[in-house]
Design a protein around this motif. Structure first.
Motif, PDB file in Angstrom:
ATOM      1  N   LEU A  94     -46.451  31.519 -38.795  1.00  0.00           N
ATOM      2  CA  LEU A  94     -47.312  31.080 -39.592  1.00  0.00           C
ATOM      3  C   LEU A  94     -47.935  32.034 -40.764  1.00  0.00           C
ATOM      4  O   LEU A  94     -48.086  33.121 -41.150  1.00  0.00           O
ATOM      5  N   ILE A  95     -47.778  30.632 -42.232  1.00  0.00           N
ATOM      6  CA  ILE A  95     -48.508  31.859 -43.600  1.00  0.00           C
ATOM      7  C   ILE A  95     -50.034  30.119 -43.490  1.00  0.00           C
ATOM      8  O   ILE A  95     -49.589  29.673 -43.688  1.00  0.00           O
ATOM      9  N   THR A  96     -50.812  31.645 -43.652  1.00  0.00           N
ATOM     10  CA  THR A  96     -51.509  31.509 -44.146  1.00  0.00           C
ATOM     11  C   THR A  96     -51.994  30.600 -46.465  1.00  0.00           C
ATOM     12  O   THR A  96     -51.105  31.290 -46.692  1.00  0.00           O
ATOM     13  N   VAL A  97     -52.114  29.288 -46.373  1.00  0.00           N
ATOM     14  CA  VAL A  97     -52.782  29.257 -47.384  1.00  0.00           C
ATOM     15  C   VAL A  97     -53.380  30.224 -48.425  1.00  0.00           C
ATOM     16  O   VAL A  97     -53.102  30.691 -49.815  1.00  0.00           O
ATOM     17  N   ASN A  98     -54.226  30.575 -47.976  1.00  0.00           N
ATOM     18  CA  ASN A  98     -54.787  32.207 -49.040  1.00  0.00           C
ATOM     19  C   ASN A  98     -53.441  33.073 -49.132  1.00  0.00           C
ATOM     20  O   ASN A  98     -53.807  33.790 -50.150  1.00  0.00           O
ATOM     21  N   ARG A  99     -52.426  33.221 -48.229  1.00  0.00           N
ATOM     22  CA  ARG A  99     -51.397  33.756 -48.563  1.00  0.00           C
ATOM     23  C   ARG A  99     -50.445  33.401 -49.222  1.00  0.00           C
ATOM     24  O   ARG A  99     -49.602  34.143 -50.427  1.00  0.00           O
ATOM     25  N   LEU A 100     -49.808  32.533 -48.968  1.00  0.00           N
ATOM     26  CA  LEU A 100     -48.904  31.463 -49.502  1.00  0.00           C
ATOM     27  C   LEU A 100     -49.504  31.889 -51.061  1.00  0.00           C
ATOM     28  O   LEU A 100     -48.752  32.060 -52.017  1.00  0.00           O
ATOM     29  N   LEU A 101     -51.060  30.816 -50.945  1.00  0.00           N
ATOM     30  CA  LEU A 101     -51.283  30.906 -52.861  1.00  0.00           C
ATOM     31  C   LEU A 101     -50.960  32.520 -53.407  1.00  0.00           C
ATOM     32  O   LEU A 101     -50.976  32.172 -54.909  1.00  0.00           O
ATOM     33  N   ASN A 161     -58.005  31.504 -44.677  1.00  0.00           N
ATOM     34  CA  ASN A 161     -56.901  32.046 -43.544  1.00  0.00           C
ATOM     35  C   ASN A 161     -57.039  30.844 -42.192  1.00  0.00           C
ATOM     36  O   ASN A 161     -56.190  31.404 -41.107  1.00  0.00           O
ATOM     37  N   ASN A 162     -58.169  30.011 -42.079  1.00  0.00           N
ATOM     38  CA  ASN A 162     -57.899  28.723 -41.205  1.00  0.00           C
ATOM     39  C   ASN A 162     -56.743  27.658 -41.510  1.00  0.00           C
ATOM     40  O   ASN A 162     -56.917  26.595 -40.837  1.00  0.00           O
ATOM     41  N   ILE A 163     -56.059  27.793 -42.802  1.00  0.00           N
ATOM     42  CA  ILE A 163     -55.102  26.458 -42.919  1.00  0.00           C
ATOM     43  C   ILE A 163     -54.052  27.097 -43.014  1.00  0.00           C
ATOM     44  O   ILE A 163     -53.992  28.495 -44.494  1.00  0.00           O
ATOM     45  N   ALA A 164     -53.203  27.047 -42.460  1.00  0.00           N
ATOM     46  CA  ALA A 164     -52.027  27.365 -42.472  1.00  0.00           C
ATOM     47  C   ALA A 164     -50.695  26.390 -42.600  1.00  0.00           C
ATOM     48  O   ALA A 164     -50.915  25.384 -42.607  1.00  0.00           O
ATOM     49  N   VAL A 165     -49.701  26.684 -43.248  1.00  0.00           N
ATOM     50  CA  VAL A 165     -47.746  25.910 -42.728  1.00  0.00           C
ATOM     51  C   VAL A 165     -47.266  26.917 -41.860  1.00  0.00           C
ATOM     52  O   VAL A 165     -47.532  28.112 -41.611  1.00  0.00           O
ATOM     53  N   ILE A 166     -45.954  26.244 -41.047  1.00  0.00           N
ATOM     54  CA  ILE A 166     -45.117  27.025 -40.980  1.00  0.00           C
ATOM     55  C   ILE A 166     -44.313  27.362 -41.579  1.00  0.00           C
ATOM     56  O   ILE A 166     -43.787  26.026 -42.677  1.00  0.00           O
TER      57      ILE A 166
END
Length: 272
Positions: A94-101, A161-166
């Motif tokens: 699981l990768i959060t959009v916070n971490r991704l962006l 951190n509660n919005i994520a992708v796989i």
């Protein structure tokens, strides 16, 4: 039946609300989540039950996690919680959009969003940048759906951190909708049981943009269209769905919880 959980399986996950206790059962490939501030397990379970009435899985490419209530024994005492099947397969994470962006930008995502002049621009950036970096072209619809679900059930904990992708080997997929336990006025430490539900609802702010639920939802819908379709729920339907879940709570609290939850949904569904 009470499920026994041992301390070396505990995972403490930090959110804006604090630490939430979760356990992973490798034998059953399931996650257990415990009540921490009120009746989060009931909220998580009821929302998943009511989403069964929606057209999410027929009209969109997205899905949601199913939960059921459970009594668990943790730290030497019986606790109330809920359980769901693990939706990650071998090799997935699981990768959060916070971490991704943040990784792509080289600066904190929050900093980038604060530079944008309106909620609509912030939503557009979050939706379209995530779609660009992951190849998930329907992510703007997914984000809109999240905001619609949050608006209906008053989930005020949809932080970045509660919005994520796989992710798996550099390929991305949509995450099932989950982590709705902060909804339905479940945090009774902050949202006291002796305060009228409508007063509590009016004081809530939607995350991640700290605005009203209706404004956040309508901003996303203005960009990407309505995604959530769910029949209007009656007082009786909500209370009937609630009834077996209330058995997990003290008898003195059941009527108050039922009234809070029911009024929350009946009030919020008018805005959809």
């Amino acid at each position: 039946m009470t499920v026994r959980l041992v301390s070396d399986e505990k995972i403490a996950e930090t959110s804006s609300k604090g630490n939430q206790e979760k356990w992973y059962d490798s034998i059953m490939d399931s996650w257990y989540k415990l009540d921490q501030f009120g009746y989060e397990a009931l909220a998580e379970t009821l929302i998943s039950v009511l989403l069964e009435k929606s057209s999410i899985e027929t009209d969109t490419p997205f899905t949601f996690v199913r939960y059921r209530m459970e009594k668990v024994r943790a730290h030497g005492r019986e606790r109330t919680g809920c359980v769901s099947q693990n939706f990650l397969r071998l090799g997935q994470s699981l990768i959060t959009v916070n971490r991704l962006l943040t990784n792509h930008l080289g600066v904190p995502l929050k900093q980038k969003l604060m530079q944008l002049p309106s909620d609509k621009r912030r939503i557009a950036y979050l939706a379209e940048a995530t779609a660009e970096y992951t190849g998930l072209t329907e992510f703007p619809r997914y984000l809109t759906l999240l905001f619609e679900v949050d608006a209906l059930f008053c989930n005020d904990d949809r932080h970045l951190n509660n919005i994520a992708v796989i992710e798996q080997a550099g390929t991305y997929n949509y995450c099932p909708i989950f982590d709705n336990g902060a909804g339905l006025l479940s945090n009774t430490q902050i949202l006291q049981m002796d305060v009228a539900p409508k007063a509590l609802i009016s004081a809530l702010h939607a995350r991640p943009f700290h605005t009203t639920f209706t404004r956040q939802m309508n901003s996303a819908r203005g960009l990407y269209g309505k995604q959530l379709s769910i029949p209007k729920l009656s007082d009786k339907e909500i209370r009937d769905a609630l009834q077996p879940m209330l058995e997990y709570y003290a008898e003195r609290d059941r009527g108050i919880i039922a009234d809070r939850v029911t009024e929350c949904i009946l009030t919020r569904q008018k805005t959809l």
